[in-house]
Design an enzyme around this catalytic site. Structure first.
Site, mmCIF file in Angstrom:
data_model
loop_
_atom_site.group_PDB
_atom_site.id
_atom_site.type_symbol
_atom_site.label_atom_id
_atom_site.label_comp_id
_atom_site.label_asym_id
_atom_site.label_seq_id
_atom_site.Cartn_x
_atom_site.Cartn_y
_atom_site.Cartn_z
ATOM 1 N N GLY A 36 1.782 0.287 2.809
ATOM 2 C CA GLY A 36 1.317 -1.067 2.536
ATOM 3 C C GLY A 36 -0.015 -1.185 1.825
ATOM 4 N N LYS A 56 -9.968 -4.256 4.875
ATOM 5 C CA LYS A 56 -10.589 -3.512 3.777
ATOM 6 C C LYS A 56 -10.862 -4.404 2.562
ATOM 7 C CE LYS A 56 -10.398 0.139 6.242
ATOM 8 N NZ LYS A 56 -11.639 0.609 6.898
ATOM 9 N N SER A 57 -10.557 -5.684 2.664
ATOM 10 C CA SER A 57 -10.745 -6.578 1.518
ATOM 11 C C SER A 57 -12.187 -6.610 1.014
ATOM 12 C CB SER A 57 -10.260 -7.990 1.858
ATOM 13 O OG SER A 57 -8.853 -8.021 1.964
ATOM 14 N N LYS A 105 -3.013 -18.120 7.820
ATOM 15 C CA LYS A 105 -2.460 -18.409 6.489
ATOM 16 C C LYS A 105 -1.752 -19.763 6.410
ATOM 17 C CE LYS A 105 -2.007 -13.582 5.120
ATOM 18 N NZ LYS A 105 -1.101 -12.506 4.665
ATOM 19 N N THR A 131 -6.415 -14.024 6.134
ATOM 20 C CA THR A 131 -5.429 -13.146 6.747
ATOM 21 C C THR A 131 -5.016 -13.717 8.101
ATOM 22 O OG1 THR A 131 -4.934 -10.836 7.284
ATOM 23 C CG2 THR A 131 -7.150 -11.631 7.823
ATOM 24 N N ASP A 182 0.278 -12.810 -1.850
ATOM 25 C CA ASP A 182 0.960 -11.756 -1.096
ATOM 26 C C ASP A 182 2.277 -11.351 -1.743
ATOM 27 O OD1 ASP A 182 -0.895 -11.248 0.897
ATOM 28 O OD2 ASP A 182 -0.096 -12.777 2.251
ATOM 29 N N ALA A 223 8.392 -12.747 11.213
ATOM 30 C CA ALA A 223 8.587 -14.095 10.675
ATOM 31 C C ALA A 223 7.264 -14.838 10.536
ATOM 32 C CB ALA A 223 9.543 -14.879 11.578
ATOM 33 N N GLY A 224 6.190 -14.091 10.274
ATOM 34 C CA GLY A 224 4.881 -14.702 10.095
ATOM 35 C C GLY A 224 4.572 -14.980 8.638
#
Length: 291
Positions: free
Chosen positions: A252, A25-26, A75, A71, A111, A136-137
């Site tokens: 979120g 949606k950015s 990253k 995204t 972020d 853990a990303g």
């Protein structure tokens, strides 16, 4: 000879890049702000595979874009390929915001800011000593950074590939971060002030144990705050379970909205606001009826 108007349009373009990218949606957020503030510009989605990403970065440096958002799964590679990384991106080890200065590609990470600002909106003064983080990303990296800034003393980390979690704990410091197997998450929930899902999977169906779903909110203390960085659907199965147990939850979407602010300011010179109108526009685009 390139037409001057076309050249201006090209130089006012920004992107969001990922793989896949259809869900993002950015561009809608950027377009809302461009219209609201009366600015010329264009925001586009770029679906780029891991193999193609370095070529995409090279094209940015040719002046095709002002910059853009990054995204999953790019990253950490965006961080590596940037010519200059600011202190926040360096501390996190990943970048989600890129921009051009001269012929150099610069990087930061918004972020962590987006995560904290989202919780600030809905739970002012949120704090605690112990957090559970699933995943853990790149998103987990930013959230761990944010939690350390908020003085959390213990961060319990769970990831389906334990080595990735171990590497993350090594990066941020094992004195604060402890890595555990998935199956121990229920017991650790007794200590949690904050529980964060950073994975894109439906966690309820991801891993079943003989006695039920791998995470049991029955063992979570009633004052715990639960949040999910996933915003599609708005109320994820993870949040549904937490709500069913009477826990305070934060979705979120706000993190997505707030993380877009620093980049937009760098590209267009205006610091935008996250308003009710913006939230309503994105919810409508998502097909949600919530305000």
């Amino acid at each position: 000879m390139v037409d001057l108007v076309d050249h201006k349009k090209i130089c006012s373009r920004v992107f969001v890049v990922g793989y896949p990218i259809h869900h993002s949606k950015s561009p809608k957020i950027h377009k809302f702000w461009l219209k609201y503030y009366g600015l010329q510009g264009e925001s586009v989605s770029e679906e780029v595979t891991v193999r193609e990403f370095s070529n995409f970065i090279a094209s940015i440096k040719k002046g095709n874009f002002l910059g853009g958002n990054v995204t999953s799964p790019h990253k950490q590679e965006a961080f590596r390929l940037a010519d200059y990384k600011d202190g926040i991106a360096t501390a996190i080890g990943a970048a989600n915001t890129l921009w051009i200065e001269g012929k150099k590609l610069l990087a930061t990470n918004s972020d962590a800011y987006g995560f904290s600002a989202n919780l600030d909106d809905f739970v002012p003064g949120w704090a605690g000593e112990t957090a559970l983080v699933f995943g853990a990303g790149g998103a987990a990296r930013a959230i761990i950074y944010a939690l350390k800034k908020r003085k959390f003393e213990r961060i319990f980390l769970f990831n389906r590939t334990k080595k990735n979690a171990d590497d993350l704990a090594e990066y941020f410091g094992k004195s604060t971060i402890k890595v555990y197997d998935w199956c121990s998450s229920c017991e650790k929930a007794r200590q949690a002030d904050l529980i964060v899902n950073t994975t894109s999977m439906d966690m309820i169906n991801f891993s079943e144990r003989e006695n039920g779903a791998f995470f049991d909110f029955h063992k979570t203390k009633p004052t715990a705050l639960v949040t999910d960085v996933v915003y599609t659907p708005l109320i994820t199965p993870f949040l549904q379970q937490a709500k069913a147990h009477g826990l305070k939850t934060v979705n979120g979407l706000g993190m997505l909205l707030h993380q877009a602010v620093p980049g937009f300011e760098k590209w267009f010179g205006v610091r935008p606001s996250v308003t009710k109108e913006l939230r309503a526009a994105i919810l409508e685009d998502m097909g949600e009826n919530r305000g």
